[in-house]
Scaffold this motif. Structure first.
Motif, PDB file in Angstrom:
ATOM      1  N   GLY A 256      -6.430  54.502  59.127  1.00  0.00           N
ATOM      2  CA  GLY A 256      -6.209  55.142  60.409  1.00  0.00           C
ATOM      3  C   GLY A 256      -6.646  54.247  61.548  1.00  0.00           C
ATOM      4  O   GLY A 256      -7.661  53.560  61.459  1.00  0.00           O
ATOM      5  N   LEU A 257      -5.878  54.252  62.634  1.00  0.00           N
ATOM      6  CA  LEU A 257      -6.224  53.455  63.803  1.00  0.00           C
ATOM      7  C   LEU A 257      -6.714  54.375  64.920  1.00  0.00           C
ATOM      8  O   LEU A 257      -7.509  55.270  64.684  1.00  0.00           O
ATOM      9  CB  LEU A 257      -5.038  52.594  64.224  1.00  0.00           C
ATOM     10  CG  LEU A 257      -4.608  51.538  63.187  1.00  0.00           C
ATOM     11  CD1 LEU A 257      -3.433  50.726  63.711  1.00  0.00           C
ATOM     12  CD2 LEU A 257      -5.762  50.620  62.826  1.00  0.00           C
TER      13      LEU A 257
ATOM     14  N   LEU B 138      -5.675  59.662  58.432  1.00  0.00           N
ATOM     15  CA  LEU B 138      -5.643  60.107  59.817  1.00  0.00           C
ATOM     16  C   LEU B 138      -7.091  60.315  60.260  1.00  0.00           C
ATOM     17  O   LEU B 138      -7.703  61.356  59.997  1.00  0.00           O
ATOM     18  CB  LEU B 138      -4.834  61.403  59.961  1.00  0.00           C
ATOM     19  CG  LEU B 138      -3.340  61.301  59.640  1.00  0.00           C
ATOM     20  CD1 LEU B 138      -2.674  62.665  59.713  1.00  0.00           C
ATOM     21  CD2 LEU B 138      -2.632  60.322  60.572  1.00  0.00           C
ATOM     22  N   TYR B 139      -7.646  59.290  60.868  1.00  0.00           N
ATOM     23  CA  TYR B 139      -9.032  59.334  61.341  1.00  0.00           C
ATOM     24  C   TYR B 139      -9.136  58.279  62.428  1.00  0.00           C
ATOM     25  O   TYR B 139      -9.019  57.089  62.172  1.00  0.00           O
ATOM     26  CB  TYR B 139     -10.006  59.037  60.203  1.00  0.00           C
ATOM     27  CG  TYR B 139     -11.449  59.374  60.527  1.00  0.00           C
ATOM     28  CD1 TYR B 139     -11.823  60.688  60.761  1.00  0.00           C
ATOM     29  CD2 TYR B 139     -12.410  58.379  60.593  1.00  0.00           C
ATOM     30  CE1 TYR B 139     -13.136  61.003  61.053  1.00  0.00           C
ATOM     31  CE2 TYR B 139     -13.733  58.681  60.879  1.00  0.00           C
ATOM     32  CZ  TYR B 139     -14.093  59.998  61.107  1.00  0.00           C
ATOM     33  OH  TYR B 139     -15.405  60.312  61.392  1.00  0.00           O
ATOM     34  N   ASN B 140      -9.335  58.727  63.669  1.00  0.00           N
ATOM     35  CA  ASN B 140      -9.255  57.838  64.816  1.00  0.00           C
ATOM     36  C   ASN B 140     -10.401  56.831  64.800  1.00  0.00           C
ATOM     37  O   ASN B 140     -11.573  57.214  64.848  1.00  0.00           O
ATOM     38  CB  ASN B 140      -9.278  58.649  66.114  1.00  0.00           C
ATOM     39  CG  ASN B 140      -8.077  59.555  66.246  1.00  0.00           C
ATOM     40  OD1 ASN B 140      -7.172  59.527  65.414  1.00  0.00           O
ATOM     41  ND2 ASN B 140      -8.044  60.366  67.294  1.00  0.00           N
ATOM     42  N   LEU B 141     -10.050  55.552  64.745  1.00  0.00           N
ATOM     43  CA  LEU B 141     -11.032  54.491  64.600  1.00  0.00           C
ATOM     44  C   LEU B 141     -10.711  53.328  65.533  1.00  0.00           C
ATOM     45  O   LEU B 141      -9.542  53.035  65.802  1.00  0.00           O
ATOM     46  CB  LEU B 141     -11.069  53.971  63.156  1.00  0.00           C
ATOM     47  CG  LEU B 141     -11.608  54.923  62.091  1.00  0.00           C
ATOM     48  CD1 LEU B 141     -11.350  54.361  60.702  1.00  0.00           C
ATOM     49  CD2 LEU B 141     -13.095  55.182  62.305  1.00  0.00           C
ATOM     50  N   ASP B 142     -11.761  52.664  65.986  1.00  0.00           N
ATOM     51  CA  ASP B 142     -11.648  51.460  66.796  1.00  0.00           C
ATOM     52  C   ASP B 142     -11.601  50.263  65.844  1.00  0.00           C
ATOM     53  O   ASP B 142     -12.624  49.798  65.367  1.00  0.00           O
ATOM     54  CB  ASP B 142     -12.867  51.386  67.717  1.00  0.00           C
ATOM     55  CG  ASP B 142     -12.882  50.137  68.592  1.00  0.00           C
ATOM     56  OD1 ASP B 142     -11.941  49.328  68.478  1.00  0.00           O
ATOM     57  OD2 ASP B 142     -13.836  49.989  69.371  1.00  0.00           O
ATOM     58  N   VAL B 143     -10.385  49.804  65.557  1.00  0.00           N
ATOM     59  CA  VAL B 143     -10.197  48.727  64.571  1.00  0.00           C
ATOM     60  C   VAL B 143      -9.634  47.518  65.300  1.00  0.00           C
ATOM     61  O   VAL B 143      -8.442  47.463  65.601  1.00  0.00           O
ATOM     62  CB  VAL B 143      -9.252  49.166  63.432  1.00  0.00           C
ATOM     63  CG1 VAL B 143      -9.230  48.100  62.332  1.00  0.00           C
ATOM     64  CG2 VAL B 143      -9.671  50.515  62.858  1.00  0.00           C
ATOM     65  N   PHE B 144     -10.507  46.569  65.596  1.00  0.00           N
ATOM     66  CA  PHE B 144     -10.088  45.381  66.329  1.00  0.00           C
ATOM     67  C   PHE B 144      -9.264  44.464  65.427  1.00  0.00           C
ATOM     68  O   PHE B 144      -9.615  44.234  64.267  1.00  0.00           O
ATOM     69  CB  PHE B 144     -11.325  44.641  66.843  1.00  0.00           C
ATOM     70  CG  PHE B 144     -11.009  43.362  67.548  1.00  0.00           C
ATOM     71  CD1 PHE B 144     -10.409  43.385  68.796  1.00  0.00           C
ATOM     72  CD2 PHE B 144     -11.310  42.146  66.972  1.00  0.00           C
ATOM     73  CE1 PHE B 144     -10.112  42.206  69.454  1.00  0.00           C
ATOM     74  CE2 PHE B 144     -11.014  40.960  67.627  1.00  0.00           C
ATOM     75  CZ  PHE B 144     -10.418  40.989  68.865  1.00  0.00           C
TER      76      PHE B 144
ATOM     77  N   HIS C 229      -0.589  53.966  62.287  1.00  0.00           N
ATOM     78  CA  HIS C 229      -0.880  52.961  61.276  1.00  0.00           C
ATOM     79  C   HIS C 229      -0.071  51.706  61.595  1.00  0.00           C
ATOM     80  O   HIS C 229       1.021  51.788  62.145  1.00  0.00           O
ATOM     81  CB  HIS C 229      -0.491  53.462  59.877  1.00  0.00           C
ATOM     82  CG  HIS C 229      -1.170  54.732  59.499  1.00  0.00           C
ATOM     83  ND1 HIS C 229      -0.608  55.972  59.729  1.00  0.00           N
ATOM     84  CD2 HIS C 229      -2.379  54.962  58.929  1.00  0.00           C
ATOM     85  CE1 HIS C 229      -1.444  56.903  59.315  1.00  0.00           C
ATOM     86  NE2 HIS C 229      -2.521  56.324  58.823  1.00  0.00           N
ATOM     87  N   ALA C 230      -0.630  50.565  61.247  1.00  0.00           N
ATOM     88  CA  ALA C 230       0.100  49.302  61.421  1.00  0.00           C
ATOM     89  C   ALA C 230       0.978  49.101  60.198  1.00  0.00           C
ATOM     90  O   ALA C 230       0.688  48.291  59.315  1.00  0.00           O
ATOM     91  CB  ALA C 230      -0.876  48.147  61.591  1.00  0.00           C
TER      92      ALA C 230
ATOM     93  N   LYS D 132     -14.114  52.844  55.591  1.00  0.00           N
ATOM     94  CA  LYS D 132     -14.068  53.459  54.268  1.00  0.00           C
ATOM     95  C   LYS D 132     -12.706  53.290  53.613  1.00  0.00           C
ATOM     96  O   LYS D 132     -11.667  53.310  54.282  1.00  0.00           O
ATOM     97  CB  LYS D 132     -14.380  54.951  54.364  1.00  0.00           C
ATOM     98  CG  LYS D 132     -15.795  55.284  54.793  1.00  0.00           C
ATOM     99  CD  LYS D 132     -15.972  56.799  54.861  1.00  0.00           C
ATOM    100  CE  LYS D 132     -17.369  57.176  55.319  1.00  0.00           C
ATOM    101  NZ  LYS D 132     -17.527  58.651  55.425  1.00  0.00           N
ATOM    102  N   LYS D 133     -12.722  53.166  52.317  1.00  0.00           N
ATOM    103  CA  LYS D 133     -11.551  53.400  51.484  1.00  0.00           C
ATOM    104  C   LYS D 133     -11.625  54.851  51.003  1.00  0.00           C
ATOM    105  O   LYS D 133     -12.670  55.507  51.074  1.00  0.00           O
ATOM    106  CB  LYS D 133     -11.542  52.443  50.295  1.00  0.00           C
ATOM    107  CG  LYS D 133     -11.460  50.969  50.659  1.00  0.00           C
ATOM    108  CD  LYS D 133     -10.079  50.602  51.168  1.00  0.00           C
ATOM    109  CE  LYS D 133      -9.926  49.086  51.290  1.00  0.00           C
ATOM    110  NZ  LYS D 133      -8.594  48.700  51.800  1.00  0.00           N
TER     111      LYS D 133
END
Length: 902
Positions: free
Chosen positions: A252-253, A237-243, A220-221, A22-23
């Motif tokens: 959020g990562l 701030l939302y924990n996500l699996d971002v490959f 964050h990167a 999401k944005k």
């Protein structure tokens, strides 16, 4: 690691990531708060109640006439807590448990000044005050009569009260009913989110007066200093699996720490907003007009910078702790007192870790282990990814590939090395598997809204997800690590929690739907960012109880929250083998360190794709100077053991790993400081040089403790790097050449592939292990070499902390050795650093090198308490002003002095 459900991974293109995640414009509560009019609130000052627990006020929202309850209380450690909840909610709102470890002792408030428009409260210290304004409501925190932080300065306080779903649409027009139903349901792509309690978001804004640099809010990167968000997306701030996450992004990562730190030359402040639901943070930098009531009217206005921060969370309450510093060290301590200190890691975990998805079988593991010995490269831990299990069933072993796992661990343990295995939060749906049946029958799985067990897809296929928010589930999961339960495990087996955001293949944003239900009837939306935190907690507790409470655990977790530092280590997830990812790893780790997560690292070489040899060497050089040091790669990449790239590369990697092991006494001492004082081992330059604005935006170099400055090379083919050596009047010594440089400027330093720019700060003492080793346990048997770097006054000091490296005896029996070294006027003293601690060890100081000695001394005399003074052999190199005293054999647990004369 992340993929669809196949072990074949490809980098997700940016446009596809933009569709998957999401944005802010896709998030209903964010749109409502940003696009809606500010809600006007008035503080009802006549409702003020003062108790020993603080002050309470009612707040009135003027349009809806809804009432909130504001609670304010100061604590003795210079923090102020601000809590806002509904005055009379129809049901309790979620308040984050288990993160705050201990409430600091509260101060007694008293009224200092009161009028119809405001009330000013103070407490015993007298340095700080809180002023509450009636209309429009705002709350100011003052230091020495100067407003430093204003709560609700822009009037963005937002609090959507809970509603009864049976009455939500009972009245009003059809149009109103349709509008209301949209508030109770949200759609993203094909996913529908049903909100059991309707809209429940909260928002607040804070102004930091006089500040123009803020940091924190991992993960964050992005760069170390938070950027102004008016040019794009807010920080999420939302924990996500971002490959293969996009760089310089505010998405959020894997983890979230809602701590923001503001710094200016004379003050460091922090705000910790305790909320585990999806959160956005906007940062706006701007000048402001500051009014100082103590100056004459004609001079009353002056321009100064300010930073406005707007927090928006989907649910919960407003629970803020304002950390008043006023310096970075005090702020780190204040935050650690709230959320817990960094766990003291076992010594082996500070060594080098070798990991791959996946080492094929037991023979492969033994061959890699032998390769390190054959190539004279020390290491401590080898890791197994998901393929070691029997069909992706955690707590099992593939019977063909790993038929004798206990013997494999004993083989490694004979060399004092360890094995780490993966344990993810999803459990394969398999009625024939006893562990699945136990979890199902024990009610340990997250449930759907209708009450059935929630199922999603992950590595095993159809899976159910453990509800770690339940104390009973955590206790059950912890027992799974006991030796009689986890067949094939031994005490030298440690654990890696992955995929615990939680990752759900094909789920909304590749995670769990927000409307599934956890322990206590709470929706997942309330506690999403806590999920990995709780698995980390349960795993660490499992390893502790496995040992009967005597041994320290080691657990690595990909997902984390505030307080995760109490349980072990984290890493920056699925990065890519590119120079850009190497470069971004430094500010990512600095941001984690500022936010209390001190034991952190990034996969050496990049998890995905194949690094060129130069990049691999440079990544090893950087990671050897960072807290958690692990090489890791995906299963479709080429093998990456350090000896596979030719002797030049092997030699370069061997050198930096050996240097890492020689520095383990220093690293271990720094982790003792983190464990007891909250000071992170990895520090932005501004932490040590608080008044130097030239350091405030530097995030390509950093301090390791207070003594060493590192500037890893992060660009291809460079022959020269520029290093900022801060501190006018400081002296910096190149650790390789011992050459001295003056601080307060930028140094151009020639580099080759073997160059790792590291400088020791004048005025510091660093202890290293002297000699070769194969693992961290060997380091404990080696003598020490001490490097004393003199400042311009000829002085230096430093510390050394020792214990057994693995047990809790340091805590339970005070079995530790903590020594301080002081150099002044040609005398180096070794003395106790405190009154506590008794640890018998044979560690000796073999040699002392003193940097910055202007001329050759006439003699060096050693004095040991209750012994006759003896002359010591020494060498002096006048080209670099280094004095080396050797063959000392001084026990570190004894008091002694070295006198340099002439």
């Amino acid at each position: 690691m992340e993929a669809e459900s196949s072990p074949v991974i490809s980098v997700v293109p940016d446009d596809e990531q933009n569709q998957k995640f999401k944005k802010s414009k896709n998030v209903a509560f964010y749109r409502r708060q940003i696009q809606g009019p500010n809600k006007q609130h008035r503080a009802l000052l006549d409702t003020m109640v003062l108790t020993e627990r603080g002050a309470r006020f009612e707040l009135l929202e003027t349009d809806s006439q809804s009432r909130l309850l504001l609670s304010v209380w100061p604590c003795k450690n210079d923090t102020v807590r601000i809590l806002i909840d509904e005055l009379q909610p129809i049901k309790a709102r979620y308040r984050v448990p288990d993160v705050i470890t201990e409430e600091p002792q509260r101060e007694q408030l008293r009224v200092e000044r009161q009028s119809k428009d405001s009330v000013t409260l103070t407490w015993s210290s007298g340095r700080h005050r809180v002023r509450v304004w009636r209309s429009p409501f705002r709350l100011e925190i003052l230091c020495e009569d100067e407003v430093t932080v204003t709560f609700n300065s822009k009037g963005k306080l937002w609090f959507e009260t809970l509603r009864d779903p049976t009455r939500a649409t009972s009245q009003g027009s059809k149009l109103q009913e349709e509008h209301t139903s949209l508030l109770w349901k949200e759609t993203f792509r094909q996913f529908v989110d049903i909100k059991a309690n309707g809209p429940s978001s909260v928002g607040l804004d804070l102004c930091f007066h006089g500040f123009s640099h803020v940091y924190g809010l991992p993960e964050h990167a992005d760069g170390l200093q938070l950027r102004d968000t008016r040019d794009g997306e807010p920080y999420r701030l939302y924990n996500l699996d971002v490959f293969a996450y996009e760089l310089y992004s505010r998405l959020g990562l894997y983890g979230s720490v809602p701590l923001l730190v503001a710094h200016k030359p004379d003050t460091t402040l922090g705000v910790f907003c305790l909320n585990a639901s999806e959160t956005f943070v906007n940062v706006h930098y701007s000048p402001s007009e500051h009014q100082d009531d103590q100056t004459p009217p004609v001079k009353r206005r002056r321009t100064q910078p300010q930073t406005d921060v707007h927090w928006l969370s989907e649910s919960g309450v407003i629970d803020c702790a304002v950390l008043l510093g006023p310096d970075p060290q005090q702020l780190f301590s204040q935050y650690a007192q709230l959320t817990g200190y960094q766990a003291l890691p076992p010594l082996f975990s500070l060594g080098y870790h070798q990991c791959r998805w996946n080492y094929i079988d037991e023979a492969d593991v033994k061959a890699v282990d032998a390769g390190f010995d054959r190539h004279d490269i020390p290491y401590d831990v080898i890791w197994l990814d998901i393929e070691h299990t029997d069909g992706k069933r955690y707590f099992t072993w593939d019977p063909a590939l790993f038929p004798e796992p206990a013997n494999l661990q004993r083989h490694l343990e004979e060399k004092k090395r360890k094995l780490v295995v993966i344990s993810d939060p999803h459990i394969k749906v398999d009625p024939d598997w006893s562990l699945y049946c136990e979890a199902r029958d024990g009610g340990h799985f997250v449930k759907q809204r209708e009450g059935q067990i929630y199922q999603g897809s992950c590595w095993p296929g159809e899976s159910s997800y453990l509800d770690f928010s339940s104390p009973d589930t955590r206790a059950w999961y912890s027992r799974c690590f006991h030796l009689d339960k986890y067949k094939g495990s031994t005490p030298s087996l440690f654990v890696w929690n992955d995929m615990n955001e939680p990752s759900v293949f094909g789920g909304p944003e590749q995670t769990m739907p927000k409307d599934v239900v956890h322990y206590g009837g709470w929706e997942h939306r309330e506690l999403h960012n806590l999920y990995g935190f709780y698995q980390h907690m349960a795993t660490a507790e499992g390893l502790i109880t496995r040992s009967g409470g005597s041994e320290r655990p080691f657990v690595l977790s990909r997902s984390f929250f505030a307080g995760s530092q109490r349980f072990g280590a984290v890493w920056t997830g699925d990065n890519v083998a590119s120079w850009e990812y190497l470069k971004i790893s430094i500010p990512m780790l600095l941001s984690l360190s500022v936010a209390g997560v001190a034991f952190c690292g990034a996969d050496v070489g990049g998890f995905f794709r194949d690094p060129e040899p130069e990049l691999l060497v440079r990544w090893y050089q950087a990671a050897a100077l960072q807290p958690f040091f692990r090489g890791h790669s995906a299963n479709m990449t080429k093998r990456r053991e350090p000896w596979l790239f030719g002797e030049e590369v092997t030699a370069a990697i061997r050198t930096v790993i050996q240097q890492r092991y020689s520095l383990l006494p220093y690293w271990y001492t720094l982790f003792h400081q983190a464990h007891t004082c909250g000071l992170p081992p990895l520090r932005p330059l501004w932490v040590e040089f608080q008044r130097e604005q030239s350091t405030f935006t530097v995030d390509h170099q950093y301090m390791i403790g207070g003594a060493l400055l590192a500037c890893p090379v992060t660009e291809r083919g460079v022959e020269e790097v520029r290093v900022l050596l801060p501190g006018s009047g400081e002296v910096w010594y190149d650790v390789h050449s011992a050459k001295a440089y003056k601080g307060g400027g930028t140094l151009s330093l020639p580099v080759t592939l073997d160059t790792v720019p590291v400088f020791q700060r004048g005025g510091s003492v660093v202890c290293r292990a002297a000699g070769s080793c194969s693992c961290a346990a060997d380091v404990q048997q080696l003598p020490l070499s001490i490097t004393v770097a003199l400042n311009s006054q000829g002085a230096a000091d430093g510390e050394l902390y020792l214990d057994d490296g693995h047990s809790f005896s340091y805590r339970d029996r005070k079995a530790f050795c903590h020594r301080r070294f002081n150099m002044l006027s040609g005398r180096l003293l070794c003395r106790p650093a405190g009154e506590e601690g008794m640890f018998e060890c044979d560690t000796v100081v073999q040699s002392v090198s003193v940097l910055g000695v202007k001329r050759k001394p006439s003699s060096v005399v050693v004095h040991v308490s209750e012994a006759k003074d003896t002359s010591a052999a020494f060498q002096y190199v006048d080209t670099c002003c280094v004095l080396t005293v050797s063959n000392l054999n001084l026990r570190v647990t004894m008091d002694w002095e070295i006198h340099i004369t002439g």
